[in-house]
Design an enzyme around this catalytic site. Structure first.
Site, PDB file in Angstrom:
ATOM      1  N   ALA A 195      12.717   0.283   1.936  1.00 38.35           N
ATOM      2  CA  ALA A 195      13.633   1.258   1.376  1.00 38.35           C
ATOM      3  C   ALA A 195      14.003   2.300   2.424  1.00 38.35           C
ATOM      4  O   ALA A 195      14.885   3.113   2.213  1.00 38.35           O
ATOM      5  CB  ALA A 195      13.016   1.918   0.160  1.00 38.35           C
TER       6      ALA A 195
ATOM      7  N   ASN B 107       4.337  -1.192   1.264  1.00 37.03           N
ATOM      8  CA  ASN B 107       4.667   0.206   1.496  1.00 37.03           C
ATOM      9  C   ASN B 107       5.320   0.837   0.275  1.00 37.03           C
ATOM     10  O   ASN B 107       4.694   1.623  -0.438  1.00 37.03           O
ATOM     11  CB  ASN B 107       5.569   0.304   2.735  1.00 37.03           C
ATOM     12  CG  ASN B 107       5.722   1.736   3.218  1.00 37.03           C
ATOM     13  OD1 ASN B 107       5.451   2.677   2.488  1.00 37.03           O
ATOM     14  ND2 ASN B 107       6.155   1.903   4.438  1.00 37.03           N
ATOM     15  N   ASP B 108       6.548   0.457   0.005  1.00 36.42           N
ATOM     16  CA  ASP B 108       7.280   1.117  -1.073  1.00 36.42           C
ATOM     17  C   ASP B 108       6.621   0.958  -2.439  1.00 36.42           C
ATOM     18  O   ASP B 108       6.707   1.841  -3.280  1.00 36.42           O
ATOM     19  CB  ASP B 108       8.714   0.568  -1.125  1.00 36.42           C
ATOM     20  CG  ASP B 108       9.468   0.847   0.172  1.00 36.42           C
ATOM     21  OD1 ASP B 108       9.221   1.915   0.759  1.00 36.42           O
ATOM     22  OD2 ASP B 108      10.272   0.004   0.590  1.00 36.42           O
ATOM     23  N   VAL B 109       5.933  -0.159  -2.649  1.00 39.79           N
ATOM     24  CA  VAL B 109       5.357  -0.420  -3.974  1.00 39.79           C
ATOM     25  C   VAL B 109       4.142   0.452  -4.257  1.00 39.79           C
ATOM     26  O   VAL B 109       3.621   0.443  -5.370  1.00 39.79           O
ATOM     27  CB  VAL B 109       4.973  -1.905  -4.159  1.00 39.79           C
ATOM     28  CG1 VAL B 109       6.198  -2.779  -4.063  1.00 39.79           C
ATOM     29  CG2 VAL B 109       3.918  -2.334  -3.181  1.00 39.79           C
TER      30      VAL B 109
END
Lengths: 101, 466
Positions: free
Chosen positions: B433, B392-394
């Site tokens: 995050a 997700n965050d990456v």
């Protein structure tokens, strides 16, 4: 103040040793590809298991009358062994997967 | 004579540690490097036990061999049996053991010193004992908390009010306490009190840090234990403990910084935390507009089957769902159909840098199919389908475009440059995050909802029918 200066002077070889080892540590890690970071961390984890040498040393010098020290020493050696053996074996398992097919 | 041979054993040990670590920096020699380190360690341990000048009672030998025997069996079995996804917590656990070992040595040495009337301990010795105790103990209790967090037993970061200030005060108090012990010599009761305080600090230090940052913490605690071992080496004038300890201390610190750099966050930010809290989450979602599309399995099967190039972005969610094998199956199937398949590995994918590679390699994905971020990013322009699984965050473009985002500045996989983006997720929940992902609102992006393993299995079955 003088005591501290004395300390530095007495242990100057040790201090050189420490300083140089720090650079070796940094140098050794320097250019490692990301893929190897986890195994490397795990390998480093196994290497600090060398603290077991200290635990054995304590045991060898402990007074057999001192039950508490015996128990704590036994525990220390046990924990150190776990660190060393577990550390190296789990690292080996990780690295085993990187072998070329 | 014995003593000289022992020194040579330690010299061999020290050299194997350096050579071993160096060799572990290269995929080809890594396994051998680990083995060399292990051999050196064995030599150092055997030397310590047998090349000894004093008379030692058989009870002591019995206890030493008993402890080593139990430790070897338990350590070996645990390390062999653990699932690869559970590896980081195991490393954390072993690290804690090492820290505890260092702390126990300090306690015994201190009590020894209290009883020995004939010699006055030098300031250097007491400093080494106190430092070994504090650092070893903090590493121990911190590692146990890290273990529990990764284990899921303590998933949520617990934040006491004003924990930053509280932790700093406790740390200063702990150091002052240690210094007081060095100056005055202290007594046994105070030593146990110091031990207890160090345990509490280790807990306080780790407890506010979120699950996603645990690898950084483990790496840091790893270098702590190295330091504790080095202080032990200082105490006994033992060169192999010094080399091993300092090597891990400095290498571990550098590794910690590298990990932080991959996430584009300073270490202080990880420790004092500014992430996943309430404040940042609130406004990040405000700007999202547009709608989310989802895609059915048959459409997706057709899309992938007739693509030229597919890039898979695996995240920890993939590993949690145990979907590594089915993703490999998908890869083979697509290759068979003439589709070029690659894996894009973000530096912090998984739970530790490199963890995702280990997880994929376990399910026989070839090493050269895993491409690192800097190499794959230019390739996304020519990619037909990007399949994001459990990451997700990456892949959140907010890291590039939104300065108010907590992950702003983190290097990401630029999947939004590809022609089609498919995101497999269980639900719309945010990533580690704790922020919304702008990627999902991209017109080129479709969601493929479902548990990674089940969803991919149906996808593979669907492609087979084509």
């Amino acid at each position: 103040m003088e005591e501290i200066l004395n300390l530095v002077s007495v242990h100057r070889e040790m201090i050189y040793f420490v300083a140089l080892s720090i650079f070796v540590g940094i140098e050794v890690i320097g250019s490692v590809p990301t893929v190897l970071h986890t195994p490397l961390m795990s390998g480093a984890n196994a290497i600090h298991g060398v603290v077991i040498v200290g635990a054995i040393y304590v045991m060898l010098n402990v007074d057999t009358e001192n039950i508490l020290a015996l128990i704590l020493g036994f525990l220390a050696v046990l924990l150190g062994t776990l660190n060393v053996v577990g550390g190296f074996v789990v690292t080996d398992r990780m690295l085993e997967m990187f072998k070329k097919k | 004579m014995k003593h000289n041979i022992l020194e040579i054993c330690y010299l061999i040990g020290s050299i194997t540690f350096i050579v071993g670590l160096k060799m572990m920096g290269n995929a080809k020699t890594a396994r051998k490097g680990n083995l060399i380190g292990a051999v050196g360690m064995t030599i150092a341990i055997i030397g310590t036990i047998f090349l000894h000048d004093n008379e030692v009672s058989p009870i002591i030998y019995g206890l030493i061999f008993g402890a080593i025997g139990i430790g070897t069996i338990v350590g070996w079995m645990t390390a062999k049996k653990v699932q690869m996804t559970k590896m980081p917590e195991l490393v954390s656990m072993f690290n804690g053991m090492g820290g505890a070992c260092a702390a126990l040595i300090s306690i015994i040495e201190y009590s020894h010193m209290q009883h020995a009337l004939d010699s006055v301990p030098s300031m250097g010795e007491i400093t080494a004992i106190m430092a070994g105790l504090i650092i070893g103990t903090v590493s121990f209790s911190g590692s146990i908390i890290a273990y529990l967090k990764l284990n899921g037993a303590m998933a949520k970061p617990i934040r006491l009010p004003k924990y930053n200030i509280l932790n700093t005060i406790v740390m200063i108090a702990l150091l002052a306490f240690g210094a007081y012990m060095v100056v005055t010599g202290g007594n046994m009761t105070l030593l146990y009190l110091l031990f207890a305080s160090a345990i509490i600090y280790g807990i306080l230090f780790t407890i506010p840090i979120g699950g996603a940052d645990m690898p950084v913490v483990i790496s840091l605690l790893n270098s702590f234990t190295g330091l504790a071992a080095a202080f032990g080496g200082f105490l006994y004038d033992n060169k192999v403990m010094l080399t091993g300890g300092i090597l891990v201390g400095s290498a571990g610190t550098l590794l910690t910084l590298i990990m932080c750099k991959a996430m584009n966050r300073p270490l202080s930010n990880v420790i004092f935390g500014a992430f996943g809290g309430g404040a940042a989450t609130a406004d990040a979602g405000a700007e999202t507009n547009g709608s989310i599309k989802d895609i059915g399995v048959s459409d997706l099967a057709i899309l992938m089957n007739y693509s030229k190039k597919v890039v898979i972005v695996p995240g920890y969610g993939l590993a949690v769902a145990q979907a590594q094998h089915v993703i490999h199956e998908l890869e083979l199937l697509l290759e068979e159909r003439g589709v070029e398949v690659k894996y894009a590995i973000h530096p912090v994918a998984g739970r530790m840098p490199g963890h995702m590679n280990v997880l994929l390699a376990e399910s026989n994905v070839s090493y050269d199919k895993m491409v690192e971020m800097d190499e794959i990013n230019p390739e996304f322009d020519q990619t037909d389908v990007v399949l994001v699984v459990g990451a997700n965050d990456v892949v959140n473009p907010a890291a590039k475009s939104d300065p108010s985002s907590p992950i702003f500045g983190m290097p990401i996989l630029e999947v939004d440059r590809a022609k089609n983006i498919i995101v497999n997720k269980r639900s719309m929940s945010a990533g580690y995050a704790g922020i919304d992902n702008l990627l999902f609102y991209d017109p080129k992006c479709s969601m493929f909802f479902g548990d990674a393993k089940k969803a991919l299995t149906t996808l593979v079955a669907e492609i087979k029918t084509l």
